[in-house]
Design a protein around this motif. Structure first.
Motif, short mmCIF file in Angstrom:
data_model
loop_
_atom_site.label_atom_id
_atom_site.label_comp_id
_atom_site.label_asym_id
_atom_site.label_seq_id
_atom_site.Cartn_x
_atom_site.Cartn_y
_atom_site.Cartn_z
N PHE A 123 -40.10 8.36 -17.69
CA PHE A 123 -40.51 9.64 -18.25
C PHE A 123 -39.27 10.50 -18.36
O PHE A 123 -38.53 10.67 -17.38
N ILE A 124 -39.03 11.06 -19.55
CA ILE A 124 -37.79 11.78 -19.84
C ILE A 124 -38.13 13.20 -20.24
O ILE A 124 -38.98 13.43 -21.11
N SER A 125 -37.45 14.13 -19.62
CA SER A 125 -37.65 15.55 -19.94
C SER A 125 -36.83 15.90 -21.18
O SER A 125 -35.79 16.56 -21.11
N ALA A 126 -37.32 15.42 -22.31
CA ALA A 126 -36.68 15.64 -23.60
C ALA A 126 -37.73 15.36 -24.68
O ALA A 126 -38.64 14.56 -24.46
N PRO A 127 -37.58 15.98 -25.84
CA PRO A 127 -38.53 15.70 -26.93
C PRO A 127 -38.46 14.24 -27.39
O PRO A 127 -37.39 13.61 -27.32
N ILE A 158 -42.33 5.06 -27.80
CA ILE A 158 -42.07 6.46 -27.43
C ILE A 158 -43.36 7.24 -27.61
O ILE A 158 -43.99 7.17 -28.66
N ALA A 159 -43.74 8.00 -26.56
CA ALA A 159 -44.97 8.79 -26.64
C ALA A 159 -44.78 10.14 -25.98
O ALA A 159 -44.19 10.22 -24.89
N ASN A 160 -45.27 11.19 -26.63
CA ASN A 160 -45.28 12.52 -26.01
C ASN A 160 -46.36 12.54 -24.94
O ASN A 160 -47.50 12.16 -25.19
N ILE A 161 -45.99 13.00 -23.75
CA ILE A 161 -46.94 13.15 -22.65
C ILE A 161 -46.74 14.58 -22.13
O ILE A 161 -45.93 14.83 -21.25
N GLY A 162 -47.45 15.52 -22.73
CA GLY A 162 -47.26 16.92 -22.34
C GLY A 162 -45.85 17.38 -22.68
O GLY A 162 -45.41 17.27 -23.81
N GLU A 163 -45.13 17.84 -21.67
CA GLU A 163 -43.78 18.36 -21.90
C GLU A 163 -42.70 17.30 -21.73
O GLU A 163 -41.51 17.61 -21.81
N VAL A 164 -43.09 16.07 -21.50
CA VAL A 164 -42.12 14.99 -21.34
C VAL A 164 -42.41 13.88 -22.34
O VAL A 164 -43.45 13.86 -22.99
N THR A 165 -41.48 12.95 -22.43
CA THR A 165 -41.63 11.79 -23.29
C THR A 165 -41.70 10.54 -22.43
O THR A 165 -40.88 10.36 -21.52
N GLN A 166 -42.68 9.71 -22.70
CA GLN A 166 -42.78 8.42 -22.02
C GLN A 166 -42.08 7.38 -22.90
O GLN A 166 -42.39 7.26 -24.09
N LEU A 167 -41.15 6.67 -22.30
CA LEU A 167 -40.47 5.57 -22.98
C LEU A 167 -40.85 4.28 -22.26
O LEU A 167 -40.62 4.14 -21.06
N THR A 168 -41.47 3.37 -23.01
CA THR A 168 -41.83 2.06 -22.47
C THR A 168 -40.98 1.02 -23.16
O THR A 168 -40.99 0.92 -24.39
#
Length: 158
Positions: free
Chosen positions: A10-14, A91-101
């Protein structure tokens, strides 16, 4: 027998920044072991990591959804006898973070490529996350000797 490596972070970036970090050579060079030498963002396009006279990894894009999905074949150039494996980034937006799988499948169990992948992806993705969140680079970790004895034999690392 084929093996699969999967890693979720989970990355704190768009999401758009994460996409660019995967597809723009000038960003990739800040976190990946080898520079992104070439990428053609379309199905059938080429992807290659390394220097112009020393390509280390190459593949072909097999699926792409702009900003959300990138999948490509993956071959270490120094292992021409191994069949290509497959890398997929979702890549998926999860609220204010981005999930990278990241999923890397089609690897041959106990192959050198599998060992390289399993050790390399966590470092690369940690580098990516740190770079996007802070703008800083992590130093590459030093190899650790797995031997339990106290000899200074470095034969395990080339």
């Amino acid at each position: 027998m084929h093996k699969k490596f999967e890693y979720v972070t989970f990355i704190s970036a768009p999401a758009s920044d994460v996409w660019e970090a995967l597809t723009k050579p000038e960003i990739v060079q800040n976190y990946y072991l080898a520079p992104l030498h070439e990428i053609t963002l379309k199905k059938g396009g080429r992807i290659a990591y390394g220097l112009p006279d020393d390509i280390m990894i190459e593949g072909e894009i097999v699926m792409i959804e702009d900003g959300a999905l990138l999948a490509h074949t993956f071959s270490f150039c120094d292992a021409p006898d191994e069949a290509p494996s497959r890398v997929e980034y979702i890549i998926a937006n999860i609220g204010e973070v981005t999930q990278l799988t990241l999923t890397h499948d089609g690897l041959i169990k106990d192959s050198a490529s599998f060992e390289d992948v399993k050790g390399g992806w966590p470092i690369i993705l940690s580098q990516l996350k740190t770079f996007l969140e802070t703008g800083n680079k992590l130093p590459w970790p030093e190899p650790q000797d797995d031997d339990d004895d106290d000899d200074d034999d470095d034969d395990d690392y080339e």
